[in-house]
Design a protein around this motif. Sequence first.
Motif, PDB file in Angstrom:
ATOM      1  N   ARG A   1       0.952  -0.778  -0.152  1.00 57.29           N
ATOM      2  CA  ARG A   1      -0.011   0.517  -0.233  1.00 57.29           C
ATOM      3  C   ARG A   1       1.087   1.431   0.442  1.00 57.29           C
ATOM      4  O   ARG A   1       0.512   2.062  -0.757  1.00 57.29           O
ATOM      5  CB  ARG A   1      -1.729  -0.163   1.407  1.00 57.29           C
ATOM      6  CG  ARG A   1      -1.410   1.614   1.247  1.00 57.29           C
ATOM      7  CD  ARG A   1      -2.374   1.519   0.150  1.00 57.29           C
ATOM      8  NE  ARG A   1      -3.479   0.276   0.369  1.00 57.29           N
ATOM      9  CZ  ARG A   1      -4.627   0.090  -0.838  1.00 57.29           C
ATOM     10  NH1 ARG A   1      -4.940   0.860  -1.174  1.00 57.29           N
ATOM     11  NH2 ARG A   1      -5.592  -1.035  -0.275  1.00 57.29           N
ATOM     12  N   ALA A   2       1.799   1.124   0.674  1.00 58.04           N
ATOM     13  CA  ALA A   2       2.890   2.358   0.556  1.00 58.04           C
ATOM     14  C   ALA A   2       3.433   3.193  -0.244  1.00 58.04           C
ATOM     15  O   ALA A   2       3.671   3.692  -0.989  1.00 58.04           O
ATOM     16  CB  ALA A   2       3.374   2.092   1.848  1.00 58.04           C
ATOM     17  N   ASN A   3       3.793   1.664  -0.996  1.00 57.00           N
ATOM     18  CA  ASN A   3       4.832   2.050  -2.861  1.00 57.00           C
ATOM     19  C   ASN A   3       3.936   2.341  -3.851  1.00 57.00           C
ATOM     20  O   ASN A   3       3.874   2.789  -4.664  1.00 57.00           O
ATOM     21  CB  ASN A   3       5.023   0.582  -3.053  1.00 57.00           C
ATOM     22  CG  ASN A   3       6.270  -0.120  -2.061  1.00 57.00           C
ATOM     23  OD1 ASN A   3       7.246   1.202  -1.283  1.00 57.00           O
ATOM     24  ND2 ASN A   3       6.735  -1.669  -1.964  1.00 57.00           N
ATOM     25  N   SER A   4       2.408   2.124  -3.839  1.00 59.98           N
ATOM     26  CA  SER A   4       1.576   2.454  -4.118  1.00 59.98           C
ATOM     27  C   SER A   4       0.571   3.358  -4.291  1.00 59.98           C
ATOM     28  O   SER A   4       1.256   4.049  -5.121  1.00 59.98           O
ATOM     29  CB  SER A   4       0.363   1.218  -3.785  1.00 59.98           C
ATOM     30  OG  SER A   4      -0.920   1.601  -5.061  1.00 59.98           O
ATOM     31  N   ASN A   5       1.201   3.722  -3.343  1.00 61.43           N
ATOM     32  CA  ASN A   5       0.683   5.777  -2.960  1.00 61.43           C
ATOM     33  C   ASN A   5       1.320   6.302  -3.238  1.00 61.43           C
ATOM     34  O   ASN A   5       1.828   7.343  -3.530  1.00 61.43           O
ATOM     35  CB  ASN A   5       0.415   5.651  -1.063  1.00 61.43           C
ATOM     36  CG  ASN A   5      -1.041   5.303  -1.036  1.00 61.43           C
ATOM     37  OD1 ASN A   5      -1.590   4.848  -1.955  1.00 61.43           O
ATOM     38  ND2 ASN A   5      -1.495   5.189   0.120  1.00 61.43           N
ATOM     39  N   ALA A   6       3.112   5.903  -2.830  1.00 62.75           N
ATOM     40  CA  ALA A   6       4.148   6.416  -3.660  1.00 62.75           C
ATOM     41  C   ALA A   6       4.331   6.972  -4.850  1.00 62.75           C
ATOM     42  O   ALA A   6       4.336   7.765  -5.477  1.00 62.75           O
ATOM     43  CB  ALA A   6       5.472   6.121  -3.150  1.00 62.75           C
ATOM     44  N   VAL A   7       4.060   5.507  -5.721  1.00 64.72           N
ATOM     45  CA  VAL A   7       4.172   5.482  -7.315  1.00 64.72           C
ATOM     46  C   VAL A   7       2.759   6.143  -7.538  1.00 64.72           C
ATOM     47  O   VAL A   7       2.650   7.918  -8.807  1.00 64.72           O
ATOM     48  CB  VAL A   7       3.484   4.442  -8.013  1.00 64.72           C
ATOM     49  CG1 VAL A   7       3.019   4.152  -9.426  1.00 64.72           C
ATOM     50  CG2 VAL A   7       4.897   3.698  -7.396  1.00 64.72           C
ATOM     51  N   ALA A   8       1.466   6.784  -7.004  1.00 63.52           N
ATOM     52  CA  ALA A   8       0.510   8.069  -7.078  1.00 63.52           C
ATOM     53  C   ALA A   8       0.460   9.160  -6.958  1.00 63.52           C
ATOM     54  O   ALA A   8       0.881   9.776  -8.229  1.00 63.52           O
ATOM     55  CB  ALA A   8      -0.893   7.378  -6.537  1.00 63.52           C
ATOM     56  N   LEU A   9       1.334   9.408  -6.405  1.00 59.73           N
ATOM     57  CA  LEU A   9       1.656  10.274  -6.043  1.00 59.73           C
ATOM     58  C   LEU A   9       3.549  11.096  -6.962  1.00 59.73           C
ATOM     59  O   LEU A   9       2.813  12.226  -7.574  1.00 59.73           O
ATOM     60  CB  LEU A   9       2.656  10.723  -4.567  1.00 59.73           C
ATOM     61  CG  LEU A   9       2.106  11.188  -3.886  1.00 59.73           C
ATOM     62  CD1 LEU A   9       2.803  10.853  -2.264  1.00 59.73           C
ATOM     63  CD2 LEU A   9       0.868  12.428  -3.106  1.00 59.73           C
ATOM     64  N   ARG A  10       3.943   9.776  -6.897  1.00 60.24           N
ATOM     65  CA  ARG A  10       4.645  10.644  -8.589  1.00 60.24           C
ATOM     66  C   ARG A  10       4.106  10.312  -9.758  1.00 60.24           C
ATOM     67  O   ARG A  10       4.426  11.740 -10.668  1.00 60.24           O
ATOM     68  CB  ARG A  10       5.795   9.347  -9.079  1.00 60.24           C
ATOM     69  CG  ARG A  10       6.964   9.223  -7.872  1.00 60.24           C
ATOM     70  CD  ARG A  10       8.137   8.574  -8.051  1.00 60.24           C
ATOM     71  NE  ARG A  10       8.225   7.468  -8.170  1.00 60.24           N
ATOM     72  CZ  ARG A  10       7.596   6.301  -7.677  1.00 60.24           C
ATOM     73  NH1 ARG A  10       8.596   6.819  -6.379  1.00 60.24           N
ATOM     74  NH2 ARG A  10       7.559   5.440  -7.490  1.00 60.24           N
ATOM     75  N   THR A  11       3.679   9.720 -10.137  1.00 63.71           N
ATOM     76  CA  THR A  11       2.427   9.394 -11.167  1.00 63.71           C
ATOM     77  C   THR A  11       1.700  11.289 -11.302  1.00 63.71           C
ATOM     78  O   THR A  11       1.610  11.613 -12.493  1.00 63.71           O
ATOM     79  CB  THR A  11       1.388   8.869 -11.585  1.00 63.71           C
ATOM     80  OG1 THR A  11       1.850   7.347 -11.559  1.00 63.71           O
ATOM     81  CG2 THR A  11       0.573   8.725 -12.836  1.00 63.71           C
ATOM     82  N   LEU A  12       1.222  11.142  -9.984  1.00 64.16           N
ATOM     83  CA  LEU A  12       0.462  12.694 -10.565  1.00 64.16           C
ATOM     84  C   LEU A  12       1.361  14.203 -10.600  1.00 64.16           C
ATOM     85  O   LEU A  12       0.652  15.099 -11.751  1.00 64.16           O
ATOM     86  CB  LEU A  12      -0.236  13.312  -8.557  1.00 64.16           C
ATOM     87  CG  LEU A  12      -1.561  12.631  -8.757  1.00 64.16           C
ATOM     88  CD1 LEU A  12      -2.197  12.500  -7.461  1.00 64.16           C
ATOM     89  CD2 LEU A  12      -2.813  12.652  -9.468  1.00 64.16           C
ATOM     90  N   SER A  13       2.324  14.128 -10.741  1.00 67.65           N
ATOM     91  CA  SER A  13       3.443  14.852 -10.579  1.00 67.65           C
ATOM     92  C   SER A  13       3.996  14.971 -11.836  1.00 67.65           C
ATOM     93  O   SER A  13       4.015  16.126 -12.659  1.00 67.65           O
ATOM     94  CB  SER A  13       4.645  14.933  -9.581  1.00 67.65           C
ATOM     95  OG  SER A  13       5.325  16.019  -9.301  1.00 67.65           O
TER      96      SER A  13
END
Length: 249
Positions: A181-193
Amino acid sequence: MTTPDSILSKIKKLQALTTDRGATPEEAATAAAKAQALLFEHNLSQCDVDTKEQAGPDPYGKVETTLEGANRNTVTWRRTLLYTIAKHNFCTAITLPNQTKMIVIGKRSNVETVLYLNHILVREIERLAVEAGRTVLSNRAAYMVSFCRGAVSTIHKRLQEQQQASTQQATTYSGTGNDARANSNAVALRTLSEELNKAVCHFYPSGLKTSTVRTRVGSTDGYRSGQQAGAGISMHRGVGSRSAAGYLN
């Protein structure tokens, strides 16, 4: 833990409430804020919603907005406020030189929220400035402008702190099974940016000019009073504090 279908369905319905589908800007902004709060509360990413049932399109767009009521004395703090709100809602606000207009780039739902919340905060800051200015006997105009600038500086600081705290929370979990879950959220943040940067480059392929505007504080007392007032301005839960985007209430 399996997320109830009712939560995913509710989030999707909230995200579908946009101005294109007949909602007012206020209704669209409120619905977007509620959807983001549910995502954060249940540790969900947009991917969780999309994989259950494909959500409606939320494309990136470029919107020109007028800083209503701004003049040469107030335009600086108005620009700073809009830029701050946009930055903490995964949007970019761009100044148009020698104008009281700005460009906001971001996903449609985020742009709607940014513009609505900016409108609400401008009214509140100006209301507080007028109240504080009633006790000022000389140079009241400079006091009130400085008050507004001080309030915006505190709002900016609060949003930064909240976003940093929530980003850390969204990407840091303890216990078995939470690393994914932590990795998924980190990826989501980078993707949005990355998506936002691509959108900016799409609309401005030649790049943007950056400049620093330094203005003298006309009233130190006004600025300090504004800073104190900014600390007490109500901000809804989740403002600048989501794993994907922040919202002011």
